[in-house]
Design a protein around this motif. Sequence first.
Motif, mmCIF file in Angstrom:
data_model
loop_
_atom_site.group_PDB
_atom_site.id
_atom_site.type_symbol
_atom_site.label_atom_id
_atom_site.label_comp_id
_atom_site.label_asym_id
_atom_site.label_seq_id
_atom_site.Cartn_x
_atom_site.Cartn_y
_atom_site.Cartn_z
ATOM 1 N N ALA A 149 0.710 -1.210 -0.041
ATOM 2 C CA ALA A 149 0.147 0.173 0.155
ATOM 3 C C ALA A 149 0.853 1.379 0.109
ATOM 4 N N ASP A 150 0.522 2.301 -0.641
ATOM 5 C CA ASP A 150 0.574 3.851 -0.472
ATOM 6 C C ASP A 150 -0.059 4.147 0.863
ATOM 7 N N LYS A 151 -1.135 3.865 1.007
ATOM 8 C CA LYS A 151 -2.195 4.150 1.952
ATOM 9 C C LYS A 151 -2.976 3.039 2.456
ATOM 10 N N ILE A 152 -3.106 2.756 3.775
ATOM 11 C CA ILE A 152 -3.732 1.687 4.423
ATOM 12 C C ILE A 152 -5.031 2.401 5.090
ATOM 13 N N VAL A 153 -6.168 1.880 4.913
ATOM 14 C CA VAL A 153 -7.466 2.237 5.845
ATOM 15 C C VAL A 153 -7.630 0.947 6.661
ATOM 16 N N VAL A 154 -7.532 1.023 7.993
ATOM 17 C CA VAL A 154 -7.806 0.016 8.887
ATOM 18 C C VAL A 154 -9.460 0.151 9.211
ATOM 19 N N LEU A 155 -10.050 -0.912 8.945
ATOM 20 C CA LEU A 155 -11.554 -0.920 9.133
ATOM 21 C C LEU A 155 -11.872 -1.601 10.501
ATOM 22 N N HIS A 156 -12.740 -1.304 11.310
ATOM 23 C CA HIS A 156 -13.113 -2.162 12.409
ATOM 24 C C HIS A 156 -14.649 -1.702 12.520
ATOM 25 N N ASP A 157 -15.524 -2.959 12.640
ATOM 26 C CA ASP A 157 -16.865 -2.665 12.974
ATOM 27 C C ASP A 157 -17.542 -1.658 12.229
ATOM 28 N N GLY A 158 -17.255 -1.697 11.014
ATOM 29 C CA GLY A 158 -18.108 -0.730 10.101
ATOM 30 C C GLY A 158 -17.490 0.730 10.064
ATOM 31 N N HIS A 159 -16.241 1.162 10.698
ATOM 32 C CA HIS A 159 -15.816 2.594 10.552
ATOM 33 C C HIS A 159 -14.265 2.439 10.286
ATOM 34 N N ILE A 160 -13.782 3.695 10.034
ATOM 35 C CA ILE A 160 -12.316 3.603 9.780
ATOM 36 C C ILE A 160 -11.830 3.921 10.953
ATOM 37 N N GLU A 161 -11.027 2.882 11.815
ATOM 38 C CA GLU A 161 -9.699 3.246 13.042
ATOM 39 C C GLU A 161 -8.803 4.061 12.660
ATOM 40 N N GLN A 162 -8.322 4.075 11.865
ATOM 41 C CA GLN A 162 -7.072 4.933 11.125
ATOM 42 C C GLN A 162 -6.833 4.745 9.909
ATOM 43 N N THR A 163 -6.259 5.802 9.339
ATOM 44 C CA THR A 163 -5.708 5.847 7.763
ATOM 45 C C THR A 163 -4.158 6.326 7.914
ATOM 46 N N GLY A 164 -3.369 5.804 7.095
ATOM 47 C CA GLY A 164 -1.981 6.494 6.919
ATOM 48 C C GLY A 164 -1.295 5.413 5.966
ATOM 49 N N THR A 165 0.115 5.717 6.186
ATOM 50 C CA THR A 165 1.071 4.916 5.278
ATOM 51 C C THR A 165 1.457 3.693 6.133
ATOM 52 N N PRO A 166 1.915 2.585 5.498
ATOM 53 C CA PRO A 166 2.088 1.512 6.373
ATOM 54 C C PRO A 166 2.923 2.004 7.595
ATOM 55 N N MET A 167 4.112 2.709 7.506
ATOM 56 C CA MET A 167 4.824 2.923 8.539
ATOM 57 C C MET A 167 4.495 3.937 9.392
ATOM 58 N N GLU A 168 3.396 4.718 9.140
ATOM 59 C CA GLU A 168 2.886 5.740 9.878
ATOM 60 C C GLU A 168 1.765 4.786 10.668
ATOM 61 N N LEU A 169 1.239 4.020 10.356
ATOM 62 C CA LEU A 169 0.408 2.856 11.045
ATOM 63 C C LEU A 169 1.348 2.111 11.999
ATOM 64 N N TYR A 170 2.524 1.647 11.482
ATOM 65 C CA TYR A 170 3.656 0.955 12.433
ATOM 66 C C TYR A 170 3.951 1.672 13.869
ATOM 67 N N ASN A 171 4.443 2.954 13.277
ATOM 68 C CA ASN A 171 5.100 3.706 14.366
ATOM 69 C C ASN A 171 4.168 4.453 15.184
ATOM 70 N N SER A 172 2.877 4.841 14.587
ATOM 71 C CA SER A 172 1.996 5.655 15.480
ATOM 72 C C SER A 172 0.600 5.227 15.561
ATOM 73 N N PRO A 173 0.351 4.049 15.842
ATOM 74 C CA PRO A 173 -1.209 3.577 15.732
ATOM 75 C C PRO A 173 -1.896 4.344 16.802
ATOM 76 N N ALA A 174 -3.096 4.707 16.398
ATOM 77 C CA ALA A 174 -4.005 5.631 16.908
ATOM 78 C C ALA A 174 -4.743 4.846 18.077
ATOM 79 N N THR A 175 -4.786 3.523 18.146
ATOM 80 C CA THR A 175 -5.788 2.925 18.964
ATOM 81 C C THR A 175 -5.009 1.690 19.387
ATOM 82 N N PRO A 176 -5.436 0.832 20.353
ATOM 83 C CA PRO A 176 -4.794 -0.234 20.807
ATOM 84 C C PRO A 176 -5.288 -1.382 19.414
ATOM 85 N N PHE A 177 -6.361 -1.148 18.974
ATOM 86 C CA PHE A 177 -7.034 -1.912 17.869
ATOM 87 C C PHE A 177 -6.055 -2.058 16.637
ATOM 88 N N VAL A 178 -5.642 -0.953 16.379
ATOM 89 C CA VAL A 178 -4.601 -0.795 15.074
ATOM 90 C C VAL A 178 -3.185 -1.186 15.599
#
Length: 326
Positions: A201-230
């Motif tokens: 991906a250039d951009k990952i959209v993490v979906l959880h229970d019908g809503h977007i949990e977080q959007t970002g580049t792969p390394m943004e999600l790896y380094n700075s997850p916004a929630t415990p789920f991500v």
Amino acid sequence: MARVELKNLVKSFAAIDVIKGVDLSVESGEFCVFVGPSGCGKSTLLRIIAGLEEETSGEIFIDEKNVAPLEPVDRGVAMVFQSYALYPHLTVRENVGFGLSLTKMAKSEIKARVDAVAETLQLTALLDRKPKALSGGQRQRVAIGRAIVRDPKVFLFDEPLSNLDAALRSKMRIELTDLHARLGATMIYVTHDQVEAMTMADKIVVLHDGHIEQTGTPMELYNSPATPFVAGFIGSPKMNLYTGDVARQMGCTTYGIRPEHITLGSDGMWTGRIRHIERLGADTTLHLDVDGLGEMIVRTDGQIEYELGATLHASPIAGCEHRFDI
């Protein structure tokens, strides 16, 4: 290439909302991956973009045009499914060009388009074969070729590699990212496999229970997850997450540390015993029973020998800890 924008998209089945007000922009030429566990709504969202499912409310824009009222054929999208859905009695050439043959396009133009796509996907030598004579990877390339030949504005992929074995999935991931680079096309790709998401991906959209949990580049999600789920979904092995006393001691609701961000030594913050060892060659993954915490996963050097039941001392690498207030 085209920009895709979703505005307050909702999908309900009876009284159950499966898509809960999604807002998202996919930029022109971007490779965007929808990832999440089964039942999170990612395939439903893709099918709504394609026009195969009707949204309950909201708007879908492709190239700044609201396509929600349009039929799938009029949206300028092409979809590649988990199933290859090839016609067994047709050759590769006929399968790739089938959609064009239903239009008034001249046969010479259809041939030229199919030949060009076959060269791009390394299918030229296979054009006269039928699907039963192809490998799984070759069949998937034919299905992709059938989409490319239509010259769509947006490509939609619904878990296209899930039927392939691990080695072939890895090869096809590279082929798809190479294809994206050559075409420069807008691609939206659905998978439950976070490794596919991270590597493509250039951009990952993490979906959880019908809503977007977080959007970002792969390394943004790896380094700075916004929630415990991500945090628990992105990364392999998954992040160690702890609530309760240890989290309160760390000043948060949930405390997280990745397996690769834990050091082992003669002393440390935690003490645990080795319950299971996964020797992977370059890496070794240890599963520890840690006093006061429970299970902890540690990734370490593959050349170090460990014994089941041995006691180890572990500590987090400074600056690599994650503290969540939710």
